[in-house]
Design an enzyme around this catalytic site. Structure first.
Site, short mmCIF file in Angstrom:
data_model
loop_
_atom_site.label_atom_id
_atom_site.label_comp_id
_atom_site.label_asym_id
_atom_site.label_seq_id
_atom_site.Cartn_x
_atom_site.Cartn_y
_atom_site.Cartn_z
CE LYS A 50 -3.67 0.38 2.30
NZ LYS A 50 -4.94 0.62 1.94
CG ASN A 74 -9.08 4.11 -5.74
OD1 ASN A 74 -8.79 4.58 -5.02
ND2 ASN A 74 -8.14 3.43 -6.78
CB CYS A 135 1.34 12.66 -4.31
SG CYS A 135 1.12 10.79 -3.67
CE LYS A 170 1.30 2.18 -9.99
NZ LYS A 170 0.11 1.94 -8.86
N GLY A 248 -2.26 -2.33 -15.64
CA GLY A 248 -3.21 -1.32 -15.68
C GLY A 248 -4.50 -2.56 -16.49
C1 LIG Z 1 -8.24 0.10 -4.59
C2 LIG Z 1 -7.20 1.01 -5.00
C3 LIG Z 1 -6.45 1.05 -4.13
C4 LIG Z 1 -5.70 2.00 -4.66
N1 LIG Z 1 -3.77 2.82 -4.34
C5 LIG Z 1 -3.05 3.05 -4.86
C6 LIG Z 1 -1.45 3.31 -4.17
O1 LIG Z 1 -1.56 3.56 -3.09
N2 LIG Z 1 -0.62 3.65 -4.30
C7 LIG Z 1 -0.39 3.29 -6.21
O2 LIG Z 1 0.63 3.96 -6.95
N3 LIG Z 1 -1.51 3.26 -7.30
C8 LIG Z 1 -2.67 2.78 -6.10
N4 LIG Z 1 -3.50 2.07 -6.81
C9 LIG Z 1 -3.74 2.27 -8.01
C10 LIG Z 1 -3.12 0.81 -8.64
O3 LIG Z 1 -2.07 0.43 -8.54
C11 LIG Z 1 -2.90 0.74 -10.10
O4 LIG Z 1 -1.77 1.51 -10.69
C12 LIG Z 1 -3.51 0.96 -10.96
O5 LIG Z 1 -4.85 0.53 -10.39
C13 LIG Z 1 -4.08 0.27 -12.58
O6 LIG Z 1 -4.12 -1.24 -12.63
P1 LIG Z 1 -5.28 -2.56 -12.39
O7 LIG Z 1 -5.97 -1.36 -13.49
O8 LIG Z 1 -4.90 -3.47 -13.14
O9 LIG Z 1 -6.66 -1.80 -11.15
C14 LIG Z 1 -5.07 1.48 -6.23
C15 LIG Z 1 -6.08 1.28 -7.17
C16 LIG Z 1 -7.03 0.36 -6.43
C17 LIG Z 1 -7.83 -0.06 -7.65
#
Ligand SMILES: Cc1cc2nc3c(=O)[nH]c(=O)nc-3n(C[C@H](O)[C@H](O)[C@H](O)COP(=O)(O)O)c2cc1C
Length: 308
Positions: A50, A74, A135, A170, A248
């Site tokens: 996280k 989210n 951020c 990232k 993604g």
């Molecule tokens: C509920 C949730 C919480 C997330 N929290 C973070 C985070 O704390 N830090 C971060 O860099 N990305 C965070 N992300 C982004 C994911 O790591 C990822 O980059 C993004 O969801 C795209 O991938 P996916 O389509 O497979 O979910 C979060 C995504 C979701 C859905």
């Protein structure tokens, strides 16, 4: 025998050698500890924890999750236990694991990023840092660090200066020119780049005549964003010479292969974990099967094939 191992920080003396390229994405797999009784997490290529900030954060008002067509919005708002609790409570557990853990870090000022990285330096159980630069920068009126090449490079440089760990930066897709930002963080010393974070969006509740999310806007993830992520991986992989981690909308092995062929050296599974905690391991099994069926013995031979 299929060789899925991958070095994600070839320029860093410590390196970041993964047994396989399938990782879990930050914010979708907690600290890994929550899942260790459910699935065999030690088989994963890596776990990204996280987002971690200097002080603990409560996050944004509810509701924070809304389903959309082929996606999820989210606005968790970086709720987390803070860096000291990570060091005290999580790292000692990670240090006993075979699977490498990468700590995702965030901050509202460049100094905050630097300080979090400084505190994590030398802590056993941490294999790399993933710097989330999407951020809001409090000193620039809330404009995100990722939105200018100058601030993206500045965060990268500051973190690099205080950490001997491999630094993965990232990037956010919410920018005008992803190649410019990626080139800047690469020149600033990033060991690898993760592409992409969520795509900015919103949903409306027509009965309440209000935005559905408590904080109005959020980040879109899931299958809906896969073509955007693939495009960015392809473009950036053609422009920089450090490894790219694709993320993604990856739901299955075919999605993962698409990212690898576009130029990603590894992949992260995010939203898919929320529906199925075994999603990343399913992707790994499917990837092995794909390699075997195609007579490929070495994953590295497939990376970026679409660009040849
Ligand atoms: C509920 C949730 C919480 C997330 N929290 C973070 C985070 O704390 N830090 C971060 O860099 N990305 C965070 N992300 C982004 C994911 O790591 C990822 O980059 C993004 O969801 C795209 O991938 P996916 O389509 O497979 O979910 C979060 C995504 C979701 C859905």
């Amino acid at each position: 025998m299929v060789d899925l191992s991958i070095q994600l920080a070839p320029k860093n003396p410590k390196g970041l050698l993964l047994a396989n390229p399938v990782m879990t994405a930050s914010g979708t797999f907690g600290y890994g500890t929550e899942y260790s009784d459910l699935v065999d997490i030690q088989k994963l290529g890596a776990i990204v924890c996280k987002g971690t900030t200097l002080k603990s954060r409560e996050g944004n008002p509810q509701p924070r999750l809304v389903e959309t067509a082929s996606g999820l919005l989210n606005s968790v708002g970086l709720e987390n236990i803070g860096v000291e609790a990570v060091i005290r409570e999580k790292a000692p557990i990670w240090s006993k694991w075979r699977v490498p853990v990468i700590v995702n870090i965030a901050g509202e000022t460049i100094d905050e990023y630097r300080e979090v990285a400084e505190r994590l330096e030398g802590v056993s159980g941490i294999s790399a840092l993933e710097v989330n630069i999407s951020c809001p920068n409090v000193f620039s009126g809330g404009i995100e660090f990722c939105s200018s090449a100058i601030s993206a490079a500045a965060v990268t440089e500051k973190v690099k200066a205080v950490s001997t760990l491999p630094i993965v930066v990232k990037l956010s897709p919410n920018v005008t020119d992803i190649v410019e930002i990626a080139s800047a963080v690469s020149a600033a010393g990033a060991d690898a780049i993760t592409l992409i974070n969520t795509v900015r969006g919103m949903a409306i509740d027509i009965n309440k005549h209000r935005p559905s999310l408590g904080s109005y806007f959020g980040g879109l993830s899931g299958p809906a964003i896969k073509p955007i992520a693939l495009y960015m991986v392809y473009k950036v992989a053609s422009a920089v010479d450090i490894p790219i981690i694709g993320c993604g909308g990856i739901n299955n092995a075919q999605d993962a292969v698409e990212f690898i062929v576009a130029g990603a050296s590894a992949v992260q599974i995010g939203t898919a974990n929320l529906a199925n905690p075994g999603a990343a391991l399913d992707v790994l099994d499917g990837l092995k099967q794909f390699m075997t069926e195609n007579g490929a013995t070495n994953l590295r031979a497939v990376i970026g094939k679409a660009r040849n």
